[in-house]
Each structure stands twice: as C-alpha cells, then as structure tokens.
Write a protein that holds these residues in place. Structure first.
Motif: not given
Length: 558
Positions: A523-531
C-alpha cells in the motif's frame, strides 16, 4: 557491497602498508547506530607492526571510496557508514549466483562423510554426519572450491564378523521382510549382547573375522548377500536426504592394500612389533602408540585408512583431504595424520569433528538397541507435519499435503542437525523441531512462503529511481543483512561450520519479519512500493540460495 569493501581494503592497505595477502575480517557493529561495517583495529596494528594509537592517527587521512559517507572509531573498531541509496542499487546484483565467491579457487578437496557401517541400522547420529557433510560440500563449492564428496562404507571388520556369527549361529537361513534395516539392527544387538556372555563367544567371533579376511567362500557368500541388504537401505536414505557422492569407497577394498603398507612400514622401521601386534610409536609426539594390525594379524580401521589416504592423494590428485567423523576419534585422527606425514604424505588433512545426537530420552547407543533410526524419525515427523498441514489447508489434495509435509519434515531434521556448532551435542525434540515459530527449519520455509504471498498480490513493479528513494533505517538494516550473504558463505567455508549460515538465514528472516510488520509494502506510494518489493525479492533470493546450499527444499505455500 563486495566491490565497496574491496575499494576500502585497497585504500587501507596503501595507507598502512599492509601485505597483499592480509585478510580483512569485516563484521557488523553490535549497534546499528554505530555504523554499517566494522574492522578491528588490533588486527590492523598487528599486521602493520604499529601501535593502535598510530593506526588511529593514520586512519584519519583515509580516502573514502564512493558510497562510504564517513567513519568513526569506537571500542577499538573502525566503523564505516554506508550511503543507503548507494547501497540500494546493489540489490540488482542479487540473483541465483549471489553469494558465490572465488576464495577457494584452485583448491581441490576430497570431503569424506557419512561412512555408515553395513549390518547396522542407519540411526540419527549417521544422519547428522550425512547432513553435515552434504552442506559442507555445498558451502565449499559456493566459495569456489573444487570438492569431491566421498563416502567410505564400513562393510568389513569386527562388527560384520560379530553380525555374521550371530546370524549363522542363531538365525541361519532367515531373510528380512520389508524392513531390512530393523532385521539387521535386531541381529546386531543380539550379537553384541551374546558376545559379552562368554569368552568362548568372543573367540568364535574372532575366528569368523579371520575366516572372512582369508576369503572363506561360504562366509563370503553370506557376507555379499547380507551386505547388499544394507547398501540398498543406504541408497534409499541418501535419496530421501538428497545426498550425492562422486566416489564411494569400501573398507573391504582397502584391507589387502593396507596390510601391504603395514609390511612396508615395518621394513622401513616406521612401524614395529609390540606383543604380537604392529604399532607406530608416536610417543615423541605425545600421541602414544598407534595400533595398525591386531596381534592375530587381522586388519583395523587404521590399516585400511592408511591405504585409503594414499589412494586419495595418488589417484584423485587432491590438495586436501577432509574427514567428517565424530569427536570420539580426535586422538585417532591425530595419530593417523602424523603417521601419514611420517610416511611422506605432507598434504593438508583435516578432521571435522562433530558431537553426539540425543533425544529427550538420552544419547543413542547402537549396542544397547537404544537407537532412534533415521527412518523412524523421518516417518514420525512426516506424519506430524501431514496432520498439521491437512488442518491448515482443507482444500489441498492429499498429494499436495503429502509433498508439503515431506519438505517440512526434512527441513526440520536438517535444520536441527545444522543449527548448532558441529562440535556441540544436539537433542532433537520432534514437536519443537516442527514449530513454525522460533529457531526452526519450518520457520525459514514460512519466511520464504510469506514473501511468495506478497508477490502473488503485487502485480508489476515500476522502474526505481535509486537516488531519490527515501530509505528508512529498518530498510537499510535489512539491506545490509542481505548484502552480508557472501561474507557469511566465505566464513562458513573457512570454518567448515554450516551453523554460521543457518544463524544468518534465521537472523535475516527475523529482520524481514520486523520489516514486514512495521513498514507497509503493497500500500506504499511509488517509488517506495517498487523499492520495497525489490528489497523483499532480494531477501527471498538470498533465503532460497542459502537454503539450497544447506540442502533444504523451499515451498511456495505453507
């Protein structure tokens, strides 16, 4: 990370004038707030020949490579702080080969392990040896060594004579049913008990041994048939455990070559006769007398080990010969290695000792019949794992439940055999070994399955702008743990200690669990979700690589 370390090592060596072969011992500071990488100052001082105060002064002018932000000296360690964003980009290197090194390149080792005796049941102590041996083979190969896994099966000698004596005298013509191992074990226990009843029985057993070694055709036929029962059982167990050997030696093949070596040692004055037996006098090395032939002329383990050692170096052109044998044989191997050295074999030989395996009821004893066999333990854990798996997954097929239970049972057994330093006794409690929480094999399998479940829901990831990421301290700690994997492999290879790798994988699993519970991934926002997905994927890959090295199969679901 490894490239960063090499750059640091290069700059430190140039600054302090260290020898080209100086081995840097990197570690993690005990407190993450103290830094990310640590070097002991006393080792640098010893290698450079300077006082620690001089090292402290010189190190202040150290040129830091890209990715290292600063360093501090604390409690006699130099602690380096790594830029998290610089390090994050390294997870792209975490693949199927991540962790493999070339530290052992050019070295050829024969690792002898398992060494069960025919005419006995394969018990849990044998399982520890076999599981340890295969994991050490895999660790050494991961570190770049050329390894030849070898088995040395005890298919002749006093224990076989004892078994054949009891079989021919009390069970002549009997054949085992489906459970050959139990049949063999029962007769061996009876033989051991009856042997103690009278001197006459011991005399008869000694006569059987002499007849076997002289090639008595009737006994040879019995020996070949009953030996085959044992070998078939061993083959089945190795298949279950996923253990492979490149070479298989047999004691019976080394008997005559060993006696010829003993005769040669007598001629050369290396061995001498003592009360009818033949010994190598090692008193001046504080190793006593090494018995190499009995007074009745029959061979001992030592007789055959001398021949086998010579064959290993001459035929297989190895640099080193390692033996995984229990700790009770410490003196024996010191005597063997010293004798081989006197004979002219100067190559590296190493005894990898391991301690007993016990159950909550006590230490095993094959003579008294108090032997929890491997097959009994495996069957029990499979049944327990199958019951709990069926309760968790009521819609799974019987085949899927059975396959999962088998993998869970084997993970539990192998983990228990490897999690403790090989020189320490272990106690296996089936219920504790199967737990999904705590320091267990199933816990590690569950960690991998948990990450699989995350990716099953994740969909596609986006390209990551590495330099713009906001990386939390906990994420950095997990990343550092991932990148420490190659060092752990090298350390496990250097010490021949799978427990180092086991502990590392457990610590990594715990760090990931902390990350999973405290930081939102999907549920994190990008780019942290992909990271965060990429970081989770790197953890999964290292877990899978490490468990494969330990010869533990993973599961997609649990």
């Amino acid at each position: 990370m490894e490239k960063l370390k090499k750059n640091l090592e290069k700059n430190i060596s140039a600054l302090l004038g260290l020898a080209a072969d100086f081995e840097f011992r990197w570690s993690a500071p005990p407190n993450p707030a103290w830094g990310d990488l640590a070097l002991p100052v006393f080792e640098l001082a010893k290698a450079s020949g300077e006082e620690t105060a001089a090292i402290f002064k010189k190190i202040q002018s150290l040129k830091l490579p890209a990715g290292v932000e600063r360093f501090e000296i604390k409690v006699s360690y130099i602690n380096f702080f790594i830029n998290a964003n610089f390090l994050a980009h390294n997870i792209e290197l975490v693949d199927k080969k991540f962790g493999m090194s070339k530290s052992g390149r050019g070295r050829r080792i024969m690792l002898e392990f398992s060494q069960p005796n025919t005419h006995k049941e394969f018990h849990i102590g044998h399982a520890r040896n076999a599981i340890l041996g295969q994991s050490i083979v895999n660790i050494l190969r991961a570190a770049g060594f050329k390894v030849i896994p070898a088995n040395y099966i005890g298919d002749t000698g006093a224990h076989v004579a004892k078994w054949i004596w009891a079989y021919t005298k009390f069970h002549s013509g009997e054949t085992p049913g489906r459970d050959r191992a139990k049949f063999l074990s029962k007769i061996y226990q009876e033989a051991s008990s009856r042997a103690e009843e009278s001197e006459e029985n011991k005399k008869q057993i000694a006569e059987i041994l002499q007849r076997l070694e002289s090639g008595d055709p009737k006994l040879a036929r019995i020996w070949k048939r009953t030996r085959a029962w044992s070998l078939a059982e061993f083959k089945n167990i190795y298949k279950i455990l996923g253990i492979d050997f490149d070479v298989c030696f047999f004691e019976s093949e080394e008997e005559e070559p060993g006696k010829k070596i003993v005769a040669d040692l007598l001629r050369r004055g290396i061995a001498e006769r003592s009360q009818g037996a033949v010994i190598v006098n090692l008193e001046k090395y504080n190793l006593g007398a090494f018995l190499i032939i009995r007074s009745d002329g029959t061979a001992l383990y030592a007789t055959k080990d001398l021949a086998l050692a010579q064959k290993k170096f001459n035929k297989y052109k190895i640099d080193e010969s390692w033996y995984v044998v229990d700790a009770r044989q410490l003196l024996y191997f010191k005597q063997l290695f010293k004798t081989l050295e006197i004979m002219g074999i100067k190559s590296v030989m190493r005894h990898l000792a391991y301690a007993f395996v016990a159950t909550p009821e006590g230490v095993i004893s094959s003579r008294r019949g108090e032997v929890p066999s491997f097959t009994d333990l495996y069957a029990l854990l499979c049944a327990m794992a199958e019951k709990s798996t069926a309760e968790r997954h009521k819609k799974w097929s019987k085949k899927k439940i059975s396959n999962a239970a088998r993998a869970i049972a084997l993970a539990a057994i192998k983990f228990e055999m490897l999690k403790t330093s090989r020189e320490k006794e272990i106690v296996i409690d089936p219920a504790s070994a199967l737990a999904f929480e705590g320091f267990t094999g199933p816990y590690l399998l569950y960690s991998v399955a948990r990450i699989n479940s995350i990716f099953a829901k994740s969909g596609k990831s986006k390209k990551i702008p590495w330099n713009k990421l906001k990386i939390a301290l906990l994420e950095k700690e997990l990343l550092l743990k991932v990148m420490d994997f190659p060092r752990v492999i090298d350390e496990a290879a250097r010490s021949a200690e799978p427990a180092h790798l086991v502990q590392y994988l457990f610590d990594l699993s715990q760090k990931f669990a902390e990350f999973y519970h405290q930081i939102n991934i999907l549920k994190a926002a990008e780019p942290e979700r992909s990271w965060r997905l990429a970081l989770s994927g790197a953890v999964k890959r290292v877990m899978e690589n490490g468990l494969e090295i330990l010869n533990i199969e993973t599961l997609d679901q649990m």
